[in-house]
Design a protein around this motif. Structure first.
Motif, PDB file in Angstrom:
ATOM      1  N   TRP A 160       0.843  -1.205   0.000  1.00 30.05           N
ATOM      2  CA  TRP A 160       0.000   0.000   0.000  1.00 30.05           C
ATOM      3  C   TRP A 160       0.877   1.253   0.000  1.00 30.05           C
ATOM      4  O   TRP A 160       0.600   2.221  -0.714  1.00 30.05           O
ATOM      5  N   LEU A 161       1.930   1.236   0.794  1.00 27.10           N
ATOM      6  CA  LEU A 161       2.842   2.377   0.867  1.00 27.10           C
ATOM      7  C   LEU A 161       3.397   2.719  -0.505  1.00 27.10           C
ATOM      8  O   LEU A 161       3.487   3.892  -0.886  1.00 27.10           O
ATOM      9  N   HIS A 162       3.728   1.687  -1.292  1.00 22.19           N
ATOM     10  CA  HIS A 162       4.271   1.926  -2.620  1.00 22.19           C
ATOM     11  C   HIS A 162       3.188   2.356  -3.608  1.00 22.19           C
ATOM     12  O   HIS A 162       3.309   3.385  -4.280  1.00 22.19           O
ATOM     13  N   GLN A 163       2.122   1.570  -3.708  1.00 15.18           N
ATOM     14  CA  GLN A 163       1.137   1.780  -4.762  1.00 15.18           C
ATOM     15  C   GLN A 163       0.295   3.026  -4.568  1.00 15.18           C
ATOM     16  O   GLN A 163      -0.092   3.675  -5.545  1.00 15.18           O
ATOM     17  N   HIS A 164       0.001   3.347  -3.303  1.00 15.75           N
ATOM     18  CA  HIS A 164      -0.950   4.429  -3.058  1.00 15.75           C
ATOM     19  C   HIS A 164      -0.337   5.667  -2.404  1.00 15.75           C
ATOM     20  O   HIS A 164      -1.039   6.655  -2.182  1.00 15.75           O
ATOM     21  N   VAL A 165       0.960   5.624  -2.115  1.00 16.59           N
ATOM     22  CA  VAL A 165       1.609   6.799  -1.535  1.00 16.59           C
ATOM     23  C   VAL A 165       2.848   7.174  -2.349  1.00 16.59           C
ATOM     24  O   VAL A 165       2.893   8.228  -2.995  1.00 16.59           O
TER      25      VAL A 165
END
Length: 317
Positions: A160-165
């Protein structure tokens, strides 16, 4: 050191880079070809590094001062800890390496891996915000996760940290999202790894969890909702402990301080959407990021549940 890319076959240059990017260390190799690739992304106090070493590299390093998650993709890392114990991490492992406050050493054997690092103080901050956890200094007590399920859940947080932030420009530029991402990552680590966090509010906390505390906490939240505040900030604003402010919200609102903060931020996003039309240059994604919502789809779902319409409908009216 900010976001950077490093690619070199010079072992001295690699050692200089590792000293600048991590901590003071000495490295060595008996191999002639010593290519090292490192790419770093930075979000607030979080750094995410992709490393690839095409050779065997021995290292001896000072304490890193960071929580360091290592997700192995290929090769191996043989690490020796300060107490003399050793462990080997191979493809598929997700573990803690480089203890924050102890020296460490070992050998990287032709490995490709990802390091996700953050300030250890986040562990204490986030542990205090989790029901049943204590507010004392939190330390991770072992470098291996508690279960395969815990690994899978923590990998979801990192994904999530990579894809959405990290991959979303609006999200990367939002201080609220950076703060929330750090807290989410630290919470995931606390769930995945053994630690010394302990439960239960004190007698004083229970006494202080009265309606006046709740009113002061709400006033602080509403005055600072567009800032990267934590539950510790809210407690300080209400002049009580973290446990007391959590208990006050539970007793009188059947909620938590952070849930209430999320509602206030959603209302702030609603007002911003109402105030800006299609020609204003604002988008739903940018407004969501302004108020700390990194995932546009989840923001839209929460917004529709609260206001009965999708956020783009509000923006375009």
């Amino acid at each position: 050191m900010d976001t950077f890319v490093f690619d070199s076959e010079d072992l001295d240059a690699t050692e200089a880079m590792l000293n600048a990017a991590y901590t003071k260390m000495r490295i060595g190799s008996s191999q002639g070809r010593t290519r090292t690739k490192v790419a770093r992304d930075v979000l607030g106090t979080i750094s995410v590094d992709q490393l690839e070493l095409g050779f065997d590299m021995a290292y001896r390093a000072d304490p890193l001062g960071r929580v360091c998650l290592c997700d192995m993709e290929s090769g191996a890392i043989e690490e020796t800890f300060a107490d003399g114990s050793t462990d080997t991490f191979v493809s598929g492992d997700l573990a803690l390496i480089a203890p924050p406050d102890e020296p460490y050493s070992g050998v990287v054997r032709g490995a490709r891996y990802r390091l996700t690092m953050f300030d250890p103080a986040l562990l204490t901050q986030v542990a205090a915000a989790i029901p049943g956890r204590g507010a004392g200094l939190v330390r991770l007590t072992h470098h291996r996760p508690v279960s395969d399920t815990a690994v899978a859940e923590l990998r979801q947080v990192i994904r999530w940290l990579h894809q959405h932030v990290l991959d979303v420009p609006e999200a990367r530029e939002s201080p609220l999202i950076a703060a929330s991402a750090g807290q989410c990552l630290a919470a995931g680590v606390l769930q995945a790894f053994p630690n010394n966090a302990s439960p239960n509010p004190t007698v004083v906390d229970r006494r202080d969890a009265h309606p006046d505390t709740l009113r002061r906490a709400i006033a602080y939240i509403e005055a600072h909702a567009n800032e990267p505040i934590t539950v510790a900030d809210i407690a300080a604003g209400a002049y009580v402990t973290i446990r007391a402010v959590q208990l006050a919200f539970r007793r009188h609102l059947d909620s938590t301080p952070m849930s209430y903060l999320r509602k206030v931020r959603l209302a702030g996003a609603h007002e911003q959407l109402r105030a800006n039309g299609p020609g204003s240059g604002h988008t739903v994604t940018s407004v969501a990021a302004d108020w700390g919502f990194a995932h546009p789809g989840r923001f839209a779902s929460a917004y529709r549940e609260a206001y009965g319409v999708l956020p783009q409908t509000t923006l375009h009216n």
